[in-house]
Design a protein around this motif. Structure first.
Motif, PDB file in Angstrom:
ATOM      1  N   LYS A  20      49.113 100.043  83.225  1.00 44.23           N
ATOM      2  CA  LYS A  20      50.397 100.809  83.270  1.00 44.23           C
ATOM      3  C   LYS A  20      51.035 101.097  82.084  1.00 44.23           C
ATOM      4  O   LYS A  20      51.000 100.269  80.834  1.00 44.23           O
ATOM      5  CB  LYS A  20      51.380 100.219  84.103  1.00 44.23           C
ATOM      6  CG  LYS A  20      50.861 100.227  85.629  1.00 44.23           C
ATOM      7  CD  LYS A  20      51.838  99.718  86.785  1.00 44.23           C
ATOM      8  CE  LYS A  20      51.340  99.595  87.980  1.00 44.23           C
ATOM      9  NZ  LYS A  20      52.207  99.131  89.065  1.00 44.23           N
ATOM     10  N   ASP A  69      58.122  92.718  86.807  1.00 44.97           N
ATOM     11  CA  ASP A  69      58.352  93.758  87.737  1.00 44.97           C
ATOM     12  C   ASP A  69      59.526  94.390  87.528  1.00 44.97           C
ATOM     13  O   ASP A  69      59.949  95.455  88.101  1.00 44.97           O
ATOM     14  CB  ASP A  69      58.875  92.953  89.139  1.00 44.97           C
ATOM     15  CG  ASP A  69      59.899  91.943  88.948  1.00 44.97           C
ATOM     16  OD1 ASP A  69      60.506  91.893  87.845  1.00 44.97           O
ATOM     17  OD2 ASP A  69      60.159  91.290  89.876  1.00 44.97           O
ATOM     18  N   ARG A 102      58.311 102.969  83.798  1.00 41.92           N
ATOM     19  CA  ARG A 102      56.938 102.712  83.770  1.00 41.92           C
ATOM     20  C   ARG A 102      56.087 103.798  84.346  1.00 41.92           C
ATOM     21  O   ARG A 102      56.457 104.169  85.601  1.00 41.92           O
ATOM     22  CB  ARG A 102      56.798 101.283  84.350  1.00 41.92           C
ATOM     23  CG  ARG A 102      55.286 100.711  84.482  1.00 41.92           C
ATOM     24  CD  ARG A 102      55.212  99.292  84.612  1.00 41.92           C
ATOM     25  NE  ARG A 102      55.685  98.961  85.884  1.00 41.92           N
ATOM     26  CZ  ARG A 102      55.765  97.932  86.559  1.00 41.92           C
ATOM     27  NH1 ARG A 102      55.557  96.783  85.481  1.00 41.92           N
ATOM     28  NH2 ARG A 102      56.261  97.621  87.508  1.00 41.92           N
ATOM     29  N   LEU A 103      54.987 104.003  83.791  1.00 39.97           N
ATOM     30  CA  LEU A 103      54.146 105.224  84.458  1.00 39.97           C
ATOM     31  C   LEU A 103      52.836 104.127  84.980  1.00 39.97           C
ATOM     32  O   LEU A 103      52.362 103.219  84.322  1.00 39.97           O
ATOM     33  CB  LEU A 103      53.905 106.150  83.513  1.00 39.97           C
ATOM     34  CG  LEU A 103      54.724 106.738  82.685  1.00 39.97           C
ATOM     35  CD1 LEU A 103      54.222 107.835  81.661  1.00 39.97           C
ATOM     36  CD2 LEU A 103      55.310 107.726  83.711  1.00 39.97           C
ATOM     37  N   ASN A 104      52.386 104.879  86.152  1.00 43.09           N
ATOM     38  CA  ASN A 104      51.225 104.204  86.718  1.00 43.09           C
ATOM     39  C   ASN A 104      49.943 104.692  85.855  1.00 43.09           C
ATOM     40  O   ASN A 104      50.298 105.697  85.004  1.00 43.09           O
ATOM     41  CB  ASN A 104      50.915 104.716  87.920  1.00 43.09           C
ATOM     42  CG  ASN A 104      51.925 104.109  89.044  1.00 43.09           C
ATOM     43  OD1 ASN A 104      52.054 102.829  88.968  1.00 43.09           O
ATOM     44  ND2 ASN A 104      52.573 104.971  89.654  1.00 43.09           N
ATOM     45  N   THR A 153      51.916 109.079  86.975  1.00 41.20           N
ATOM     46  CA  THR A 153      53.066 109.079  87.913  1.00 41.20           C
ATOM     47  C   THR A 153      53.901 108.107  87.641  1.00 41.20           C
ATOM     48  O   THR A 153      53.750 106.894  87.035  1.00 41.20           O
ATOM     49  CB  THR A 153      52.646 109.127  89.231  1.00 41.20           C
ATOM     50  OG1 THR A 153      52.062 107.641  89.602  1.00 41.20           O
ATOM     51  CG2 THR A 153      51.668 110.228  89.385  1.00 41.20           C
ATOM     52  N   ASP A 185      56.224 105.020  88.092  1.00 44.40           N
ATOM     53  CA  ASP A 185      56.318 103.714  89.156  1.00 44.40           C
ATOM     54  C   ASP A 185      57.513 103.653  89.427  1.00 44.40           C
ATOM     55  O   ASP A 185      58.508 103.019  88.758  1.00 44.40           O
ATOM     56  CB  ASP A 185      55.620 102.634  88.293  1.00 44.40           C
ATOM     57  CG  ASP A 185      55.603 101.351  88.986  1.00 44.40           C
ATOM     58  OD1 ASP A 185      56.085 101.201  90.281  1.00 44.40           O
ATOM     59  OD2 ASP A 185      55.201 100.190  88.481  1.00 44.40           O
ATOM     60  N   THR A 186      57.728 103.842  90.834  1.00 43.60           N
ATOM     61  CA  THR A 186      59.125 103.823  91.369  1.00 43.60           C
ATOM     62  C   THR A 186      59.684 102.497  91.825  1.00 43.60           C
ATOM     63  O   THR A 186      60.862 102.273  92.115  1.00 43.60           O
ATOM     64  CB  THR A 186      59.258 104.571  92.745  1.00 43.60           C
ATOM     65  OG1 THR A 186      58.020 104.124  93.479  1.00 43.60           O
ATOM     66  CG2 THR A 186      58.834 106.217  92.553  1.00 43.60           C
ATOM     67  N   THR A 187      58.782 101.367  91.628  1.00 45.36           N
ATOM     68  CA  THR A 187      59.180 100.022  91.739  1.00 45.36           C
ATOM     69  C   THR A 187      59.955  99.358  90.394  1.00 45.36           C
ATOM     70  O   THR A 187      60.268  98.504  90.530  1.00 45.36           O
ATOM     71  CB  THR A 187      58.085  99.251  92.074  1.00 45.36           C
ATOM     72  OG1 THR A 187      57.065  99.081  90.845  1.00 45.36           O
ATOM     73  CG2 THR A 187      57.419  99.596  93.418  1.00 45.36           C
ATOM     74  N   PHE A 188      59.704 100.083  89.433  1.00 47.13           N
ATOM     75  CA  PHE A 188      60.343  99.782  88.082  1.00 47.13           C
ATOM     76  C   PHE A 188      61.360 100.432  87.787  1.00 47.13           C
ATOM     77  O   PHE A 188      61.292 101.637  87.338  1.00 47.13           O
ATOM     78  CB  PHE A 188      59.087  99.589  87.067  1.00 47.13           C
ATOM     79  CG  PHE A 188      59.581  99.101  85.933  1.00 47.13           C
ATOM     80  CD1 PHE A 188      59.277  97.918  85.224  1.00 47.13           C
ATOM     81  CD2 PHE A 188      59.899  99.949  84.749  1.00 47.13           C
ATOM     82  CE1 PHE A 188      59.097  97.382  84.043  1.00 47.13           C
ATOM     83  CE2 PHE A 188      60.199  99.647  83.450  1.00 47.13           C
ATOM     84  CZ  PHE A 188      59.872  98.190  83.004  1.00 47.13           C
TER      85      PHE A 188
END
Length: 144
Positions: free
Chosen positions: A46, A119, A66-68, A72, A74-77
């Motif tokens: 990532k 995270d 943060r990008l996967n 895309t 990373d909507t969790t970050f």
């Protein structure tokens, strides 16, 4: 197959080599509405970017995202600093050092520098400093 031509004292030397993609940043292209000043790659591939943007690939992300591996968001970050990020470093334990002109990140007062958990949550044991952090570097022993 790439070819390199080198001329030394009128003699042309030819070298052939194969270039393979070695990094998650190869072909890196992301759509931001400002500038990217810092990039760091986590062990899982990532990519964390920091800068003076407020959107990444059409997703609202203030100054840090943060990008996967597939680029895309990373909507969790979403640590959400309140101002620009100019430096990023991933520590050996995976924690993320963030430096810049912000004075809040993740809802906590952390002027200019903060340490985030993997995270994206703020490490509560790490305090900020006065001023602006332009660059962060790790020594060989892991010290900042």
């Amino acid at each position: 197959m790439k070819r390199l031509f080198l001329a030394i004292f009128g003699v042309v030397l030819f070298f052939s080599f194969t270039a393979n993609a070695q990094s998650p940043l190869d072909g890196f292209d992301v759509n931001v509405n400002g500038s990217v000043a810092a990039i760091a790659v986590q062990n899982d591939g990532k990519i964390i970017i920091g800068g003076s943007f407020t959107q990444v690939n059409g997703v609202n992300r203030n100054y840090l995202a943060r990008l996967n591996a597939n680029r895309t968001v990373d909507t969790t970050f979403n640590p959400n600093p309140n101002f620009s990020v100019s430096s990023l470093v991933i520590q050996p334990d995976g924690k993320i050092l963030v430096g810049g002109g912000f004075d809040q990140i993740g809802g906590f007062s952390r002027p200019a520098i903060a340490r985030l958990e993997i995270d994206g949550s703020v490490d509560s044991l790490y305090a900020g400093i006065a001023g602006w952090v332009y660059t962060i570097a790790l020594e060989g022993n892991g010290n900042i």
